[in-house]
Design a protein around this motif. Structure first.
Motif, PDB file in Angstrom:
ATOM      1  N   GLU A 130       0.878  -1.174   0.000  1.00 44.28           N
ATOM      2  CA  GLU A 130       0.000   0.000   0.000  1.00 44.28           C
ATOM      3  C   GLU A 130       0.917   1.227   0.000  1.00 44.28           C
ATOM      4  O   GLU A 130       1.892   1.275   0.757  1.00 44.28           O
ATOM      5  N   LEU A 132       1.628   5.002   0.844  1.00 51.71           N
ATOM      6  CA  LEU A 132       1.133   6.019   1.779  1.00 51.71           C
ATOM      7  C   LEU A 132       1.982   7.283   1.632  1.00 51.71           C
ATOM      8  O   LEU A 132       3.197   7.208   1.483  1.00 51.71           O
ATOM      9  N   PRO A 145      -0.755  12.330   7.510  1.00 55.06           N
ATOM     10  CA  PRO A 145      -1.524  12.346   6.259  1.00 55.06           C
ATOM     11  C   PRO A 145      -3.006  12.635   6.479  1.00 55.06           C
ATOM     12  O   PRO A 145      -3.616  13.316   5.670  1.00 55.06           O
ATOM     13  N   ASP A 146      -3.576  12.118   7.579  1.00 52.11           N
ATOM     14  CA  ASP A 146      -5.000  12.393   7.819  1.00 52.11           C
ATOM     15  C   ASP A 146      -5.256  13.894   7.769  1.00 52.11           C
ATOM     16  O   ASP A 146      -6.244  14.348   7.216  1.00 52.11           O
ATOM     17  N   LEU A 165       1.339  12.549  -6.173  1.00 52.94           N
ATOM     18  CA  LEU A 165       1.547  11.191  -5.641  1.00 52.94           C
ATOM     19  C   LEU A 165       1.868  10.233  -6.799  1.00 52.94           C
ATOM     20  O   LEU A 165       2.807   9.430  -6.709  1.00 52.94           O
ATOM     21  N   ASN A 189      -4.487   5.019  -2.275  1.00 54.40           N
ATOM     22  CA  ASN A 189      -5.677   5.634  -1.672  1.00 54.40           C
ATOM     23  C   ASN A 189      -6.194   6.746  -2.569  1.00 54.40           C
ATOM     24  O   ASN A 189      -5.443   7.632  -2.956  1.00 54.40           O
ATOM     25  N   SER A 191      -9.026   9.755  -2.864  1.00 55.74           N
ATOM     26  CA  SER A 191     -10.008  10.540  -2.110  1.00 55.74           C
ATOM     27  C   SER A 191     -11.237  10.803  -2.967  1.00 55.74           C
ATOM     28  O   SER A 191     -11.131  10.886  -4.182  1.00 55.74           O
ATOM     29  N   GLU A 221      -7.964   2.160  -3.379  1.00 50.94           N
ATOM     30  CA  GLU A 221      -8.593   2.024  -2.062  1.00 50.94           C
ATOM     31  C   GLU A 221      -9.543   3.195  -1.846  1.00 50.94           C
ATOM     32  O   GLU A 221      -9.132   4.357  -1.864  1.00 50.94           O
ATOM     33  N   ASP A 250     -11.937   0.534   1.615  1.00 51.49           N
ATOM     34  CA  ASP A 250     -10.963   0.796   2.684  1.00 51.49           C
ATOM     35  C   ASP A 250     -11.691   1.021   4.015  1.00 51.49           C
ATOM     36  O   ASP A 250     -12.866   1.399   4.016  1.00 51.49           O
ATOM     37  N   ASP A 251     -11.005   0.799   5.111  1.00 52.53           N
ATOM     38  CA  ASP A 251     -11.531   1.079   6.457  1.00 52.53           C
ATOM     39  C   ASP A 251     -12.926   0.475   6.658  1.00 52.53           C
ATOM     40  O   ASP A 251     -13.794   1.102   7.253  1.00 52.53           O
ATOM     41  N   ARG A 274      -8.662  -1.464  11.210  1.00 53.79           N
ATOM     42  CA  ARG A 274      -7.833  -2.002  12.294  1.00 53.79           C
ATOM     43  C   ARG A 274      -8.534  -1.984  13.653  1.00 53.79           C
ATOM     44  O   ARG A 274      -8.097  -2.647  14.576  1.00 53.79           O
ATOM     45  N   GLU A 307      -6.285  -5.000   8.195  1.00 52.68           N
ATOM     46  CA  GLU A 307      -5.356  -3.881   8.421  1.00 52.68           C
ATOM     47  C   GLU A 307      -4.947  -3.829   9.886  1.00 52.68           C
ATOM     48  O   GLU A 307      -5.683  -4.294  10.760  1.00 52.68           O
ATOM     49  N   GLY A 308      -3.799  -3.253  10.145  1.00 42.41           N
ATOM     50  CA  GLY A 308      -3.388  -2.999  11.538  1.00 42.41           C
ATOM     51  C   GLY A 308      -3.101  -4.260  12.335  1.00 42.41           C
ATOM     52  O   GLY A 308      -3.404  -4.329  13.529  1.00 42.41           O
ATOM     53  N   VAL A 309      -2.518  -5.263  11.671  1.00 40.04           N
ATOM     54  CA  VAL A 309      -2.157  -6.505  12.383  1.00 40.04           C
ATOM     55  C   VAL A 309      -0.871  -6.230  13.168  1.00 40.04           C
ATOM     56  O   VAL A 309       0.175  -5.973  12.569  1.00 40.04           O
ATOM     57  N   GLY A 328       0.164  -4.722   8.427  1.00 40.71           N
ATOM     58  CA  GLY A 328       0.250  -4.136   9.769  1.00 40.71           C
ATOM     59  C   GLY A 328       1.672  -4.132  10.287  1.00 40.71           C
ATOM     60  O   GLY A 328       2.573  -4.695   9.664  1.00 40.71           O
TER      61      GLY A 328
HETATM   62  P1  C2E Z   1      -5.340   4.070   5.567  1.00 41.17           P
HETATM   63  O1  C2E Z   1      -5.592   4.074   4.099  1.00 41.17           O
HETATM   64  O2  C2E Z   1      -6.257   3.274   6.420  1.00 41.17           O
HETATM   65  O3  C2E Z   1      -3.842   3.643   5.757  1.00 41.17           O
HETATM   66  C1  C2E Z   1      -3.401   2.773   6.750  1.00 41.17           C
HETATM   67  C2  C2E Z   1      -2.887   3.531   7.909  1.00 41.17           C
HETATM   68  O4  C2E Z   1      -2.666   2.621   8.985  1.00 41.17           O
HETATM   69  C3  C2E Z   1      -1.547   4.182   7.641  1.00 41.17           C
HETATM   70  O5  C2E Z   1      -1.502   5.377   8.382  1.00 41.17           O
HETATM   71  C4  C2E Z   1      -0.558   3.181   8.224  1.00 41.17           C
HETATM   72  O6  C2E Z   1       0.672   3.738   8.593  1.00 41.17           O
HETATM   73  C5  C2E Z   1      -1.333   2.734   9.440  1.00 41.17           C
HETATM   74  N1  C2E Z   1      -0.954   1.399   9.900  1.00 41.17           N
HETATM   75  C6  C2E Z   1      -0.501   0.374   9.164  1.00 41.17           C
HETATM   76  N2  C2E Z   1      -0.278  -0.716   9.931  1.00 41.17           N
HETATM   77  C7  C2E Z   1      -0.603  -0.368  11.199  1.00 41.17           C
HETATM   78  C8  C2E Z   1      -0.577  -1.061  12.466  1.00 41.17           C
HETATM   79  O7  C2E Z   1      -0.222  -2.203  12.584  1.00 41.17           O
HETATM   80  N3  C2E Z   1      -1.002  -0.374  13.562  1.00 41.17           N
HETATM   81  C9  C2E Z   1      -1.402   0.918  13.479  1.00 41.17           C
HETATM   82  N4  C2E Z   1      -1.807   1.522  14.602  1.00 41.17           N
HETATM   83  N5  C2E Z   1      -1.425   1.608  12.315  1.00 41.17           N
HETATM   84  C10 C2E Z   1      -1.031   0.966  11.175  1.00 41.17           C
HETATM   85  P2  C2E Z   1      -1.030   6.721   7.751  1.00 41.17           P
HETATM   86  O8  C2E Z   1       0.077   6.477   6.808  1.00 41.17           O
HETATM   87  O9  C2E Z   1      -0.840   7.658   8.896  1.00 41.17           O
HETATM   88  O10 C2E Z   1      -2.256   7.160   6.893  1.00 41.17           O
HETATM   89  C11 C2E Z   1      -3.433   7.542   7.480  1.00 41.17           C
HETATM   90  C12 C2E Z   1      -4.504   7.732   6.448  1.00 41.17           C
HETATM   91  O11 C2E Z   1      -4.209   8.839   5.598  1.00 41.17           O
HETATM   92  C13 C2E Z   1      -4.632   6.555   5.511  1.00 41.17           C
HETATM   93  O12 C2E Z   1      -5.378   5.582   6.136  1.00 41.17           O
HETATM   94  C14 C2E Z   1      -5.318   7.174   4.330  1.00 41.17           C
HETATM   95  O13 C2E Z   1      -6.689   7.292   4.558  1.00 41.17           O
HETATM   96  C15 C2E Z   1      -4.708   8.551   4.318  1.00 41.17           C
HETATM   97  N6  C2E Z   1      -3.625   8.570   3.334  1.00 41.17           N
HETATM   98  C16 C2E Z   1      -2.314   8.250   3.468  1.00 41.17           C
HETATM   99  N7  C2E Z   1      -1.664   8.415   2.306  1.00 41.17           N
HETATM  100  C17 C2E Z   1      -2.586   8.822   1.409  1.00 41.17           C
HETATM  101  C18 C2E Z   1      -2.549   9.162   0.022  1.00 41.17           C
HETATM  102  O14 C2E Z   1      -1.521   9.096  -0.651  1.00 41.17           O
HETATM  103  N8  C2E Z   1      -3.733   9.567  -0.566  1.00 41.17           N
HETATM  104  C19 C2E Z   1      -4.897   9.625   0.136  1.00 41.17           C
HETATM  105  N9  C2E Z   1      -6.004  10.014  -0.501  1.00 41.17           N
HETATM  106  N10 C2E Z   1      -4.978   9.315   1.430  1.00 41.17           N
HETATM  107  C20 C2E Z   1      -3.838   8.912   2.062  1.00 41.17           C
END
Ligand code: C2E
Ligand code: CA
Ligand code: CA
Length: 352
Positions: A130, A132, A145-146, A165, A189, A191, A221, A250-251, A274, A307-309, A328
């Motif tokens: 994935e 990010l 990123p959020d 991106l 991802n 939007s 996603e 997603d989510d 997660r 997600e989030g394993v 995860g």
């Molecule tokens: P998401 O799409 O649900 O991405 C997964 C998020 O979970 C990522 O956070 C990742 O770092 C985090 N994660 C992965 N494994 C684990 C784990 O085991 N435990 C925990 N606690 N967290 C884990 P991240 O990178 O902070 O991204 C947050 C959100 O921001 C993403 O959620 C996505 O919605 C958005 N995002 C990130 N990059 C992009 C992008 O390039 N474009 C868009 N549109 N949204 C993005």
């Protein structure tokens, strides 16, 4: 005696408004057309010269401010003050304008991407990644990123940001193609702001055409909330499938609408949020909701991704409940390109 004050007066006309010659008690001045007594002089002179040895004083008078002048000056001062204030405000706003910050960030290459491996639940082999996005701001440091994605969405900047991106991924693509076998999933991802933009189809086609040919399987996603406009979404998903893209919800489980969408749209993957994965092992009677979701996904022929394993216990539970893919921190954190290229899975699950 006649000429000197006259010259003085005419030479400095702009500064002096009047003159009087005082000889003894007698005054000869521009304020009166007759000779007056010294006691009748009301104004204070701006300059006064006494001529040594003679009973003669020359007074020069400056213009004094009238009430009108004072009001005018006060209003003028207020106007200048507020104009400067407004200018300063805009200057500060421009400097701290996050909209401009994002555009500057794009220009100055402050964004980069990280890759989080996704592995098969049974063999723990990498099936894809994935992508990010990360923003390393020179002043504020790492911005989550959020925060910046939501902001970009609100400011209509999500299209330029997603195109950036795509550029970042394209830059890494040749190296990624060496590390990932053909057919690997590239989760991106998207939007809602971009999904519903006019340029979306063109943007996707161009991006896919610029990737190494026939190597990656792009998975978009999308969250449940983004499918609100049902007719538009149905058509769009059909188009995406025709063009060879896959779609992941997603989510899953965090949106408002949830289940109804699964029936209406054909989507390929279901990414279990997660929140559900976290709950594994904490609840006494396992996770009834997660169980139900997995049964449903299976009946809808969707591939499930957890997600989030974070622990081997969670991974084991998910594998035993036939979840297909895992993602995860237990497998790997999201990694910058260099680290990702050298990453080797170092995880094991003992079979009973
Ligand atoms: P998401 O799409 O649900 O991405 C997964 C998020 O979970 C990522 O956070 C990742 O770092 C985090 N994660 C992965 N494994 C684990 C784990 O085991 N435990 C925990 N606690 N967290 C884990 P991240 O990178 O902070 O991204 C947050 C959100 O921001 C993403 O959620 C996505 O919605 C958005 N995002 C990130 N990059 C992009 C992008 O390039 N474009 C868009 N549109 N949204 C993005
Ligand atoms: Ca995602
Ligand atoms: Ca997610």
């Amino acid at each position: 005696l006649n000429l000197t004050p006259y010259l003085l007066y005419t030479a400095r006309q702009d500064e002096f408004a009047g003159i009087s010659l005082i000889i003894g008690d007698t005054v000869f001045s521009t304020y009166s057309n007759r000779i007056t007594h010294v006691s009748e002089l009301k104004e204070r002179p701006a300059r006064s010269s006494k001529i040594e040895g003679l009973p003669l004083t020359v007074n020069l008078y400056a213009e004094s401010w009238t009430m009108e002048d004072l009001v005018f000056a006060l209003l003028f001062g207020l106007l200048c003050g507020s104009s400067i204030g407004v200018l300063c405000f805009y200057w500060l706003m421009m400097r701290a304008n996050p909209r401009k910050e994002i555009l500057t960030g794009i220009k100055q290459n402050q964004f980069h991407v990280v890759y989080q491996p996704v592995v098969g639940a049974s063999d723990l082999q990498m099936r894809g990644v994935e992508v990010l996005m990360r923003w390393q701001h020179p002043g504020a440091g790492a911005i989550p990123p959020d925060a910046f994605i939501n902001f970009a969405e609100a400011q209509q900047l999500i299209v330029p940001l997603t195109l950036h991106l795509f550029d970042l991924i394209l830059r890494d693509a040749p190296a990624l193609a060496k590390r990932l076998p053909p057919g690997s999933k590239l989760g991106i991802n998207i939007s809602p702001g971009h999904l519903h933009a006019e340029s979306f189809k063109d943007d996707m086609r161009k991006f896919a055409a610029s990737l190494p040919p026939d190597h990656f399987q792009i998975v978009l996603e999308i969250t449940e909330r983004d499918m609100l406009n049902q007719r538009e979404a149905t058509k769009l998903f059909e188009w995406l499938h025709l063009e060879g893209f896959e779609i992941a919800v997603d989510d899953f489980g965090t949106g408002h609408s949830a289940l109804i969408y699964l029936e209406r749209f054909t989507m390929d993957y279901l990414k279990i949020d997660r929140g559900f994965v976290n709950a594994i092992g904490m609840e006494t009677v396992t996770s009834p909701v997660l169980d139900a979701v997995l049964t449903l996904a299976r009946r809808l022929n969707m591939v499930t991704v957890a997600e989030g394993v974070e622990t081997p216990e969670q991974a084991k539970w998910l594998r035993d409940h036939d979840v297909n893919l895992l993602q995860g921190y237990w497998i790997s954190r999201p990694l910058p390109l260099e680290q990702f290229l050298n990453w080797q899975p170092d995880i094991h699950l003992d079979r009973e």
